[in-house]
Scaffold this motif. Structure first.
Motif, PDB file in Angstrom:
ATOM      1  N   LYS A  78       0.817  -1.305  -0.169  1.00 29.28           N
ATOM      2  CA  LYS A  78      -0.060  -0.119  -0.035  1.00 29.28           C
ATOM      3  C   LYS A  78       0.670   1.242  -0.066  1.00 29.28           C
ATOM      4  N   ILE A  79       2.105   1.243   0.735  1.00 29.28           N
ATOM      5  CA  ILE A  79       2.884   2.489   0.749  1.00 29.28           C
ATOM      6  C   ILE A  79       3.397   2.691  -0.647  1.00 29.28           C
ATOM      7  N   LEU A  80       3.937   1.500  -1.408  1.00 30.50           N
ATOM      8  CA  LEU A  80       4.064   1.819  -2.721  1.00 30.50           C
ATOM      9  C   LEU A  80       3.234   2.550  -3.645  1.00 30.50           C
ATOM     10  N   LYS A  81       1.940   1.918  -3.505  1.00 34.43           N
ATOM     11  CA  LYS A  81       0.906   2.420  -4.470  1.00 34.43           C
ATOM     12  C   LYS A  81       0.712   3.696  -3.873  1.00 34.43           C
ATOM     13  N   ASP A  82       0.569   4.014  -2.817  1.00 36.89           N
ATOM     14  CA  ASP A  82       0.413   5.678  -2.255  1.00 36.89           C
ATOM     15  C   ASP A  82       1.175   6.622  -2.880  1.00 36.89           C
ATOM     16  N   VAL A  83       2.657   6.122  -2.679  1.00 33.42           N
ATOM     17  CA  VAL A  83       3.710   6.976  -3.202  1.00 33.42           C
ATOM     18  C   VAL A  83       3.416   7.066  -4.963  1.00 33.42           C
ATOM     19  N   ILE A  84       2.909   6.086  -5.500  1.00 39.95           N
ATOM     20  CA  ILE A  84       2.876   6.416  -6.907  1.00 39.95           C
ATOM     21  C   ILE A  84       1.841   7.434  -7.213  1.00 39.95           C
ATOM     22  N   THR A  85       0.490   7.185  -6.436  1.00 36.24           N
ATOM     23  CA  THR A  85      -0.570   7.904  -7.042  1.00 36.24           C
ATOM     24  C   THR A  85      -0.223   9.413  -6.330  1.00 36.24           C
ATOM     25  N   ARG A  86       0.504   9.551  -5.259  1.00 38.48           N
ATOM     26  CA  ARG A  86       0.667  11.030  -4.690  1.00 38.48           C
ATOM     27  C   ARG A  86       1.581  11.795  -5.714  1.00 38.48           C
ATOM     28  N   SER A  87       2.692  10.998  -6.580  1.00 38.57           N
ATOM     29  CA  SER A  87       3.651  11.436  -6.963  1.00 38.57           C
ATOM     30  C   SER A  87       3.132  12.124  -8.570  1.00 38.57           C
ATOM     31  N   PHE A  88       2.119  11.302  -9.111  1.00 38.11           N
ATOM     32  CA  PHE A  88       1.507  11.593 -10.198  1.00 38.11           C
ATOM     33  C   PHE A  88       0.577  12.943  -9.870  1.00 38.11           C
ATOM     34  N   GLN A  89      -0.153  12.819  -8.723  1.00 35.59           N
ATOM     35  CA  GLN A  89      -1.152  13.870  -8.538  1.00 35.59           C
ATOM     36  C   GLN A  89      -0.260  15.262  -8.365  1.00 35.59           C
ATOM     37  N   MET A  90       0.949  15.160  -7.714  1.00 32.06           N
ATOM     38  CA  MET A  90       1.624  16.358  -7.516  1.00 32.06           C
ATOM     39  C   MET A  90       2.596  16.697  -8.684  1.00 32.06           C
ATOM     40  N   ARG A  91       2.156  16.116 -10.115  1.00 31.84           N
ATOM     41  CA  ARG A  91       2.877  16.408 -11.237  1.00 31.84           C
ATOM     42  C   ARG A  91       1.795  16.631 -12.344  1.00 31.84           C
ATOM     43  N   GLY A  92       0.796  17.193 -12.085  1.00 28.84           N
ATOM     44  CA  GLY A  92      -0.316  17.454 -13.052  1.00 28.84           C
ATOM     45  C   GLY A  92      -1.157  16.562 -13.353  1.00 28.84           C
ATOM     46  N   TYR A  93      -1.493  15.396 -12.866  1.00 31.82           N
ATOM     47  CA  TYR A  93      -2.317  14.460 -13.140  1.00 31.82           C
ATOM     48  C   TYR A  93      -3.630  14.482 -12.182  1.00 31.82           C
ATOM     49  N   ASP A  94      -4.524  13.920 -12.677  1.00 28.97           N
ATOM     50  CA  ASP A  94      -5.707  13.652 -11.833  1.00 28.97           C
ATOM     51  C   ASP A  94      -5.506  11.846 -11.415  1.00 28.97           C
ATOM     52  N   SER A  95      -4.729  11.859 -10.298  1.00 30.89           N
ATOM     53  CA  SER A  95      -4.488  10.495  -9.923  1.00 30.89           C
ATOM     54  C   SER A  95      -4.947  10.017  -8.766  1.00 30.89           C
ATOM     55  N   ASN A  96      -6.183   9.331  -8.992  1.00 32.06           N
ATOM     56  CA  ASN A  96      -7.235   8.894  -8.053  1.00 32.06           C
ATOM     57  C   ASN A  96      -6.932   7.537  -7.558  1.00 32.06           C
ATOM     58  N   TYR A  97      -6.760   7.419  -6.297  1.00 25.06           N
ATOM     59  CA  TYR A  97      -6.897   5.764  -5.574  1.00 25.06           C
ATOM     60  C   TYR A  97      -8.062   5.399  -5.232  1.00 25.06           C
ATOM     61  N   VAL A  98      -8.487   4.446  -5.782  1.00 24.37           N
ATOM     62  CA  VAL A  98      -9.613   3.537  -5.266  1.00 24.37           C
ATOM     63  C   VAL A  98      -9.187   2.255  -4.548  1.00 24.37           C
ATOM     64  N   PRO A  99      -9.332   2.085  -3.177  1.00 23.49           N
ATOM     65  CA  PRO A  99      -8.913   0.882  -2.783  1.00 23.49           C
ATOM     66  C   PRO A  99     -10.045  -0.125  -2.938  1.00 23.49           C
ATOM     67  N   GLY A 100      -9.747  -1.456  -2.826  1.00 25.77           N
ATOM     68  CA  GLY A 100     -10.681  -2.365  -3.014  1.00 25.77           C
ATOM     69  C   GLY A 100     -10.395  -3.689  -2.270  1.00 25.77           C
ATOM     70  N   TRP A 101     -11.316  -4.350  -2.128  1.00 21.12           N
ATOM     71  CA  TRP A 101     -11.263  -5.714  -1.143  1.00 21.12           C
ATOM     72  C   TRP A 101     -11.799  -6.835  -1.998  1.00 21.12           C
ATOM     73  N   ASP A 102     -11.172  -8.046  -1.859  1.00 23.61           N
ATOM     74  CA  ASP A 102     -11.585  -9.330  -2.418  1.00 23.61           C
ATOM     75  C   ASP A 102     -12.303  -9.835  -1.272  1.00 23.61           C
ATOM     76  N   CYS A 103     -13.778 -10.440  -1.354  1.00 26.17           N
ATOM     77  CA  CYS A 103     -14.402 -10.669  -0.549  1.00 26.17           C
ATOM     78  C   CYS A 103     -14.943 -12.129  -0.439  1.00 26.17           C
ATOM     79  N   HIS A 104     -15.138 -12.673  -1.699  1.00 23.03           N
ATOM     80  CA  HIS A 104     -15.484 -14.021  -1.485  1.00 23.03           C
ATOM     81  C   HIS A 104     -14.471 -15.132  -1.413  1.00 23.03           C
ATOM     82  N   GLY A 105     -14.983 -16.239  -1.284  1.00 20.47           N
ATOM     83  CA  GLY A 105     -13.810 -17.367  -1.448  1.00 20.47           C
ATOM     84  C   GLY A 105     -13.900 -18.234  -0.111  1.00 20.47           C
ATOM     85  N   LEU A 106     -12.789 -19.183  -0.222  1.00 20.55           N
ATOM     86  CA  LEU A 106     -12.593 -20.010   0.772  1.00 20.55           C
ATOM     87  C   LEU A 106     -12.087 -19.590   2.192  1.00 20.55           C
ATOM     88  N   PRO A 107     -11.158 -18.838   2.246  1.00 24.39           N
ATOM     89  CA  PRO A 107     -10.685 -18.348   3.610  1.00 24.39           C
ATOM     90  C   PRO A 107     -11.808 -17.813   4.496  1.00 24.39           C
TER      91      PRO A 107
END
Length: 967
Positions: A78-107
């Motif tokens: 998550k830190i790596l992802k946050d650094v990427i989205t923030r760095s593009f946001q601060m360089r003139g992009y609309d860098s939107n981060y939408v977190p997600g979760w995998d919810c189905h399955g055996l576990p």
């Protein structure tokens, strides 16, 4: 001394640093305050508003599983992802981060079942949608917990509206993707050997399997030759001989249907001459082995032998072989064909491969390719059921168990071995430790078993000259991989993978929502599909399992005999479909994503399933770039585990040191590879952070005296031009580094710039001018203007990496500011790039290093206390160096009270550095008196009678301060 001078407290006349930015960070206390501030001000919403209309940059979040607190791998990711989205946001992009979760399955399903078992409750007695609701609530609880933990790391994203694979719309879209594949003819029901967890009672994907040491029974089995024909002629010496195979899975012998050999391997017929064993071959028996393996096998069986003759591949192809269990339970009365296989080698075993098409992929492939040409029944038996019990397709062993519910071996191996001994079909037996597949959830061994499942074709022509495999391979070629090696890894997996198995025999997931007839053909009816998707969108996938669902969806076709499939989709299909209901369906995102970033294991996981799903339905990958990171080990390079007591929890690091320390560790590691983390490494990052923070603190304190004056570039001293040149160089490095996801390069450059070029060089040199010069001093004003630029650049460059510290420092400098994270990286003017100044100062710094070295010895030997007590003589015998020093206030650069530059070699005993030729230093003491204000030793102390204990420079500054009413 005058009365005026006697009343002056010189310390109060200096422009000393003043700041409320504390030296001690107190990050564990400060960071939660900033998180609360960001939430209160809705920083995420303000970021989106500030970026409206900009080019979108989208990093699509690979969904973590919602079943526990986050671990260090989550934090790294998550830190790596946050650094990427923030760095593009601060360089003139609309860098939107939408977190997600995998919810189905055996576990999750497993957790609910565990709770049931603890209460003595039977899952099968609970209505399926009631059970599914409990799974949904369990996932929702952990999504909330993990979301708060991610925010504590400093992650900024749309946590109020994340994507969840269990949202009704998501379930509808996942089902829609499955139906697209079904309607295009890519989905089929087939019978193949798949990886099966007896413990969890479900099929497993390759991404759900890991390998651990395991001790297996090994057996060498004799298959009797009852016929041997070559070119129409009977080979009598081979009739009555045995073909010997070797296997580590004795329980698969009832499923044997062929023997594979290789035409590239040399074989011979051997005769036993002596036997010392209690069972197995007797003297006179003849056996066929690969030449390279025979001696070792005979030694293990304690046999003496002689070579009768070589046996050719043509002879092997003509052998008629019988099953070693023939007659047991009235079964196994069939010929066992000999098949020529490329997978057969003579590196271990016997050179012959026991081929059970219901228990292995290679066995299945060669059986399907060659057996039909041998005139045998190619039907594949279902010898083992979902609970690990032998079926009626394993005569003589019905009800015997291969593996129990706890993953322990059943009695199948012993029963098979006993039956082989009774039939004189066992050559030898043993045990061996090797790497064996285990479920990554239960950590228990798995088996390969033939079972009906739903598959997607990898090699079927899709009516446009492509196949799913060819589409996926092209997409890989069109994708940027960071690091580049990831491309070959994913390509190799796609090239070799079998058809994609989608079905799971569980309850918590999106169903394979198709109807089939008696032949297994899928209903093709757009109206039925539309009713299904609309119901899922309104009610969720529970609609498929509700009472009356079949009649509801089939409508007028309910009486046609269609069967409703009850299997659910593999969760990798869920996560592989997330691009549809996030990137495509959300107007604040776009398809395809610019970046997918996950751990390197996701080449066989999320990268893989997303690629296949998108290639199957859209013909290309849902991403343009794939970035991978390694795994976190302990400080010794060992895998973290609770049993070893070497787990580093991100929650503990944040509690003790702060999230920015954890983020700094991520930024300074080679994250593309496996990293290490432990107390020593954390402390190293604490130390590095402290130095960086102190540099920021000094700038803030110094800038307390900044009035915001801009100084024309042409009017700046050379030293200030040099620092602006370094900012220009760093600006290029930082931007390119963020583009290349090379965060360590940026962090290292900025830390070194802070420690070496700022604290130990530029700031050290300019402290005297900044503290002591008069208010009107161009040197002081220029330094302030440049330090302002340095602060603005370095702090914003660091903001994606250290969001808490940079926010704190930005607000300290600009109390009325909203947030540093709403800023953009500063624009660096082209004129700041000045190679001529940089080259000149590279020469000056060479000479300075010799002076510094000489004075260090003087301090060490206590001949001086500080460099201001010295006035060295510098001898320069290099014309280029001498030219660089012309017109320089070199004593300022060397932080001495005086300095003399002399052309020549200098005395023999002068100080020299071997790496700087042509420079020698005689470290003489400064002459004069120590200034009471600046502590410089000069001969003009007292030259101004009004200020008799200070230098002329300081006296002039005091007069100017007095005129401004500041004394």
């Amino acid at each position: 001394m005058t009365d005026t001078a006697e009343k002056i407290d010189y310390s109060k006349t200096l422009y000393l640093p003043e700041t409320d930015f504390p030296m001690r960070a107190g990050l564990p206390q400060k960071e939660p305050e900033l998180v609360a501030r960001w939430q209160q001000m809705d920083l995420y919403k303000q970021l989106r508003a500030s970026a409206a209309g900009r080019t979108k940059f989208v990093l699509h979040d690979g969904p973590p599983y919602a079943n526990g607190n986050i671990h260090i791998g989550h934090a790294l990711n998550k830190i790596l992802k946050d650094v990427i989205t923030r760095s593009f946001q601060m360089r003139g992009y609309d860098s939107n981060y939408v977190p997600g979760w995998d919810c189905h399955g055996l576990p999750i399903e497993w957790k609910i079942e565990e709770a049931y078992r603890a209460k003595g409750k039977n899952k099968d007695e609970v209505p399926i949608n009631e059970f599914r609701q409990e799974c949904r609530e369990f996932a929702a609880g952990w999504i909330k917990v993990q979301g708060e933990e991610f925010k504590r790391l400093g992650i900024v994203g749309d946590f109020e509206n994340p994507y969840l694979t269990m949202n009704f719309h998501a379930e509808s879209r996942i089902a829609g993707e499955l139906l697209k594949i079904a309607q295009s003819g890519q989905l089929y029901r087939g019978s193949k050997p798949i990886m099966w967890s007896v413990v969890e009672r479900t099929a497993l994907a390759e991404a759900e399997v890991e390998y651990h040491d395991y001790e297996s029974d090994t057996i060498w089995v004799k298959f009797p030759v009852n016929n041997a024909v070559r070119d129409g002629a009977v080979m009598g010496d081979l009739v009555g001989a045995f073909v010997v195979i070797w296997t580590t899975t004795p329980w698969t012998i009832p499923g044997n249907r062929a023997i594979s050999y290789s035409s590239k391997v040399n074989y011979s017929l051997y005769e036993i001459t002596e036997a010392e064993n209690d069972f197995g071959p007797r003297p006179g028996e003849k056996l066929i082995f690969a030449d390279r393996l025979a001696a070792d096998a005979f030694a293990k069986a304690k046999l003496q032998y002689r070579v009768v003759r070589s046996v050719s591949a043509l002879e092997l192809a003509g052998l008629g072989v019988r099953h070693p269990l023939e007659g047991l339970g009235g079964g196994y009365h069939f010929a066992v064909p000999m098949l020529d296989g490329d997978h057969v080698t003579d590196t271990d075993g016997t050179g012959f491969v026991h081929t059970a098409p219901g228990h292995g992929r290679e066995d299945f492939d060669i059986w399907m390719e060659q057996a039909r040409h041998k005139g045998v029944d190619t039907k594949i038996p279902f010898t083992v059921d979902d609970g690990g019990f032998y079926t009626a397709d394993a005569p003589g062993f019905e009800g015997v168990r291969v593996m129990d519910d706890n993953g322990k071996k059943g009695d199948a191996n012993d029963r098979v071995i006993k039956a082989l001994i009774e039939r004189n079909a066992l050559f030898a037996r043993g045990r061996m430790k090797h790497q064996y597949p285990h479920s990554w959830r239960s950590k228990k061994p798995i088996i390969f078993r033939n079972t009906p499942q739903w598959f997607v074709y990898m090699d079927k022509d899709l009516a446009d000259g492509t196949t799913l495999r060819s589409r996926a391979l092209k997409a890989i070629d069109d994708t940027r991989f960071v690091p580049a090696a990831g491309q070959n890894r994913l390509r190799a997996m796609i090239e070799q993978r079998p058809d994609w198995v989608l079905s799971r025999q569980r309850a918590w997931g999106v169903p394979i929502c198709v109807f089939v007839d008696e032949q297994g053909e899928i209903l093709q009816d757009e109206a039925v599909n539309q009713r299904i998707l609309e119901a899922f969108d309104l009610e969720g996938a529970d609609a498929w399992f509700a009472e009356g669902a079949r009649e509801r969806f089939l409508g007028s076709r309910a009486n046609e005999g269609w069967t409703q499939v009850r299997d659910i989709l593999d969760v990798w299909f869920d996560s592989g479909s997330t691009h549809t209901f996030t990137l495509e369906d959300r107007p604040d995102l776009k398809w395809p994503a610019d970046v997918y970033l996950e751990g390197s294991d996701q080449h066989r996981g999320w990268f893989h399933s997303s690629l296949l799903e998108s290639a199957a339905t859209r013909g290309r990958a849902p991403y343009d770039t794939v970035v991978t990171h390694g795994f976190t080990m302990d400080e010794k390079g060992q895998k973290m585990s609770k049993s070893l007591g070497n787990v580093v929890a991100p929650q503990d690091v944040m509690k003790d040191a702060g999230a920015d320390i954890l983020r700094l560790w991520v930024m300074t590691t080679d994250y593309w590879e496996d990293q290490r983390l432990g107390k020593t490494i954390i402390q190293t990052n604490v130390d590095a952070y402290r130095k960086l923070r102190n540099t920021i603190r000094w700038m803030l304190g110094t800038l307390a005296h900044d009035e915001g004056e801009e100084i024309a570039y042409a009017d700046l001293p050379e030293l200030e031009k040099l620092m602006l040149h370094r900012l220009a160089e760093l600006d290029k490095l930082v931007r390119e580094g963020y583009d290349a996801f090379e965060f360590k390069k940026i962090a290292r450059a900025l830390i070194d710039f802070s420690n070496i070029e700022l604290s130990a060089f530029y700031f050290d040199i300019r402290k005297d001018a900044l503290y002591c010069d008069a208010p009107s001093s161009l040197r002081r004003r220029a330094a302030l203007a440049v330090i302002r630029k340095i602060f603005e650049c370095t702090v914003t460059w660091l903001a994606p990496m250290l969001p808490f510290t940079t926010e704190e420092s930005w607000l300290s400098r600009n109390p009325n500011a909203v947030s540093i994270h709403l800023e953009q990286f500063p624009t660096v003017p082209a004129e700041w790039k000045n190679e001529a100044v940089a080259e000149k100062w590279a020469q000056i710094r060479k000479v300075r290093s010799v002076v510094t070295g000489a004075l260090e010895i003087e301090r060490k030997d206590k001949r001086i206390g500080s460099s201001l007590e010295a006035a060295p003589v510098v001898y320069v015998n290099d014309p280029e160096l001498m030219k660089a020093l012309e017109g320089q206030e070199f004593e300022e650069t060397c932080i001495t009270s005086g300095i003399a530059i002399v052309a020549g070699e200098g005395p023999e005993n002068a100080f020299r550095l071997p790496e700087v030729q042509g420079v020698a230093v005689d470290p003489k003491l400064a002459e004069g008196t120590k200034c009471a204000r600046s502590w410089r030793v000069t001969t003009d102390v007292g030259s101004d009678p009004a200020y008799p204990d200070v230098s002329a420079r300081d006296a002039a500054a005091l007069r100017e301060l007095a005129a401004l009413g500041r004394l």
